[in-house]
Write an enzyme that holds these catalytic residues in place. Sequence first.
Site, PDB file in Angstrom:
ATOM      1  N   CYS A   8       1.036  -0.611   0.170  1.00 30.81           N
ATOM      2  CA  CYS A   8      -0.149   0.135  -0.435  1.00 30.81           C
ATOM      3  C   CYS A   8       1.208   1.401   0.206  1.00 30.81           C
ATOM      4  O   CYS A   8       1.876   0.981   0.633  1.00 30.81           O
ATOM      5  CB  CYS A   8      -1.107  -0.141   1.197  1.00 30.81           C
ATOM      6  SG  CYS A   8      -1.903  -1.081   1.923  1.00 30.81           S
ATOM      7  N   GLY A  10       0.209   0.440  -5.082  1.00 31.54           N
ATOM      8  CA  GLY A  10      -1.163   0.157  -5.155  1.00 31.54           C
ATOM      9  C   GLY A  10      -1.909   0.050  -6.410  1.00 31.54           C
ATOM     10  O   GLY A  10      -2.127   1.610  -6.378  1.00 31.54           O
ATOM     11  N   ASN A  24      -0.272   0.565   5.894  1.00 31.63           N
ATOM     12  CA  ASN A  24       0.674  -0.233   5.020  1.00 31.63           C
ATOM     13  C   ASN A  24       1.307  -0.786   6.172  1.00 31.63           C
ATOM     14  O   ASN A  24       1.991  -0.431   6.781  1.00 31.63           O
ATOM     15  CB  ASN A  24       1.869   0.831   4.283  1.00 31.63           C
ATOM     16  CG  ASN A  24       3.346   0.766   2.985  1.00 31.63           C
ATOM     17  OD1 ASN A  24       4.097   0.948   3.613  1.00 31.63           O
ATOM     18  ND2 ASN A  24       2.898  -0.720   2.531  1.00 31.63           N
ATOM     19  N   GLY A  25       1.245  -2.187   5.651  1.00 28.87           N
ATOM     20  CA  GLY A  25       2.094  -3.001   6.069  1.00 28.87           C
ATOM     21  C   GLY A  25       1.206  -3.975   6.287  1.00 28.87           C
ATOM     22  O   GLY A  25       0.571  -4.187   6.367  1.00 28.87           O
ATOM     23  N   TYR A  73      13.395  -2.696  -5.070  1.00 30.37           N
ATOM     24  CA  TYR A  73      12.495  -2.655  -6.399  1.00 30.37           C
ATOM     25  C   TYR A  73      11.319  -1.339  -6.385  1.00 30.37           C
ATOM     26  O   TYR A  73      10.589  -0.330  -6.975  1.00 30.37           O
ATOM     27  CB  TYR A  73      11.891  -3.807  -6.680  1.00 30.37           C
ATOM     28  CG  TYR A  73      10.661  -3.834  -7.166  1.00 30.37           C
ATOM     29  CD1 TYR A  73      10.338  -3.560  -8.780  1.00 30.37           C
ATOM     30  CD2 TYR A  73       9.269  -3.972  -6.936  1.00 30.37           C
ATOM     31  CE1 TYR A  73       9.221  -3.835  -9.346  1.00 30.37           C
ATOM     32  CE2 TYR A  73       8.572  -4.696  -7.320  1.00 30.37           C
ATOM     33  CZ  TYR A  73       8.761  -4.262  -9.652  1.00 30.37           C
ATOM     34  OH  TYR A  73       7.643  -4.146  -9.437  1.00 30.37           O
TER      35      TYR A  73
END
Length: 443
Positions: A5, A30, A101-102, A239
């Site tokens: 996310c 996302g 996020n996670g 990345y």
Amino acid sequence: MREKCGIFATKAENASRKAYYALMALQHRGQESAGISVWKNKIRTISGRGLVSEVFRGNELARLRSNVAIAHVRYSTSGSLNEAQPLQTSCCGKEIAVAHNGTLTNFIPLRREYEKKGVKFRHSVDSELLGISFLWHLKETGDEFEAMKAVFNEVKGAYSVAFLFDGKILVARDPLGFRPLSYGVGEGHYFASEDSALRLFVNEIRDVTPGEVFLISEDVESKVLVNESHYHCVFEYIYFARPDSVLDGVSVYKARVKMGQELARESPASADVVIPVPDSGRAAALGFSQVSGIPYAEGLIKNRYIGRTFIMPGQFYRELKVKLKLSPVRDVIDGKRVVLVDDSIVRGTTMKRIVAMLRKAGAKEVHVRIASPPIKHPCYMGIDIPTRHELIAAFGSIEKVRRVIGADSLSYLTVEGLKKAVGIKDLCMACLTGNYPEWAFRF
């Protein structure tokens, strides 16, 4: 592999419109859903499946006029695909919106504990637990910072998170700092998963410290509540993050170029041309070329107009998809010994097809160089890495992987070379080494 996310939060004029543009800048994190929550005497949320431009295509932003907003783009690693964030939940008589996020490693046992206390969960996604835990401890302590300190002690895993409640925003980064989070100030206060999204609005930007909490109401207050060893996700540098982002003081682009430079020193190749797998291998391929002296060229052209929903069953259509997305430049490849550079190999199927494509385009030799160590272990911190039995490097040697992908040679960057390229000590490399941070599993 995909990141889970991206989050954004702001207190500023035209907050919802700024949230929209920030989500566009975070779209790479996302693509399954997007949403914005604002405060207008209560929480109001618009969210849905699809890209940001697909979710907010009409007058939705006009209905979210406010100077306080949190926002989210999602790729799911838990919960239903329909559970777009920010998600709303309630506990102890308060309503809260959560953008996260996670991934939470103790989500299931902790959820069961709260259910035994009588808490009713509305969602299946782990992110809801953060909001429930915060509201529960806020009722106990009466103080937002003390409540978040209790969350840090209770909830384990990875979480950069933004809460919206009572007209306030609370933003926090977990004590180990797995996922990135940046703070910017100017005509308003802004938070985003990457600083590249904040540069749309402000120039004064810094990283949120792991374990740091911001409370934005009439004023802005921040405290570092927990001081643990840090474990910044190394794959953000390899990345996931945008090349123009700076994470924890490290330029993502420079780190990727250095990965290619270290790779060339560790694993040289006799070749005529260095080409990247676009877009993921571009910076590393440039670095490889700089050190090796082998000319860099764009030998594969990416078609940017293949829709994300282009998924068809069967081997023929999978092959067709690769051909549509990537096309070889024959003048660059034909009769040449090629060094093909990419950031990683996961299952190996895509790399196998690219190597075959280069040979069909006339490559005499194909030497694959990967600007990260082999991925051998799953991630529990918010990145979608396949289960271990799907990882091509998990149970086989480099030579076995080389035979599978059909390359003349194959080399990966070493762990030490990766550390040297990124230049910071506190990195989470669990997917490469299998050494998982103890804090995230200390239930």
